[in-house]
Design a protein around this motif. Sequence first.
Motif, short mmCIF file in Angstrom:
data_model
loop_
_atom_site.label_atom_id
_atom_site.label_comp_id
_atom_site.label_asym_id
_atom_site.label_seq_id
_atom_site.Cartn_x
_atom_site.Cartn_y
_atom_site.Cartn_z
N GLN A 195 0.81 -1.22 0.00
CA GLN A 195 0.00 0.00 0.00
C GLN A 195 0.84 1.27 0.00
O GLN A 195 0.30 2.38 -0.01
N ASP A 238 2.56 4.41 -0.96
CA ASP A 238 2.22 5.26 -2.11
C ASP A 238 3.29 6.32 -2.39
O ASP A 238 3.06 7.30 -3.10
N GLN A 239 4.47 6.13 -1.81
CA GLN A 239 5.56 7.08 -2.07
C GLN A 239 6.89 6.34 -1.94
O GLN A 239 6.96 5.30 -1.28
N SER A 252 9.19 -4.45 -1.88
CA SER A 252 8.55 -3.33 -2.58
C SER A 252 9.52 -2.59 -3.48
O SER A 252 10.62 -2.21 -3.06
N LYS A 281 9.22 0.31 -4.29
CA LYS A 281 9.29 1.71 -3.83
C LYS A 281 10.37 1.91 -2.77
O LYS A 281 10.70 3.02 -2.41
N THR A 329 2.05 12.05 3.48
CA THR A 329 1.09 11.62 2.48
C THR A 329 -0.28 12.20 2.74
O THR A 329 -1.16 12.17 1.90
N ASN A 360 -2.38 11.03 4.87
CA ASN A 360 -3.32 9.97 5.23
C ASN A 360 -3.68 10.03 6.71
O ASN A 360 -2.85 10.29 7.52
#
Lengths: 141, 70
Positions: A127, A129-130, B11, B13, B68, B70
């Motif tokens: 999840q 997102d960065q 990941s 990322k 972010t 969130n």
Amino acid sequence: MGLLRDSDVEEIRERLAGIPNPVKLVHFTQELNLEYGRETRQLLEELTQISDKLSLETCNFQTDKDKAAEYAVDKVPATVIRNGKDYGIRFFGLPAGYEFGSLLDGIITVSKGDSGLNPHSREKLAQLDQPLHLQVFTTPT
Amino acid sequence: MRLAYQFAMESDKVRADGIEATEFPELAERYNVFAVPRTIINGEAFVEGALPEDFFLDAILQKLRPRTGN
């Protein structure tokens, strides 16, 4: 004389015995003005001779600038642990003592091609997102 | 270090650098590394110490949340 003792070599051989896939270490060095560069290179040469699954590519930080940029290597000595894919796993410095174990952990993880994380962690990371850049500072002892 | 490498493996990322603090004293000073392990997150926040998997990841992600929104 080798940096790894015979007993070290045996232990490493045992740890690496079951690794399934090839792993490539891409090492960036700059021999001049660098206290630990030569030693790191020798250590990696000795390590990669222990298993036929391991290979070593040595790059010059000064002259292989494109490659350094490709791997986001901004300081040396640097070691990239990869297989067919670059996962963004690096070690900067001489991986001695406790850190040598971390290097082996990295090699084993990359060889398996699986993080080995629990399902919760996998879900949370999916999840993300960065971009996340982790710099873990350690010392050999 | 092992966990950070596992996160990077999991990941695309995530990038994980292990850094030998005594070899890069300027960098260690910039990030106030007085005890290890110290994990710097996106060059800003940090997590101190060696934590179990769930705690370590949660600690990292918590530091990201404000950015972010969130």
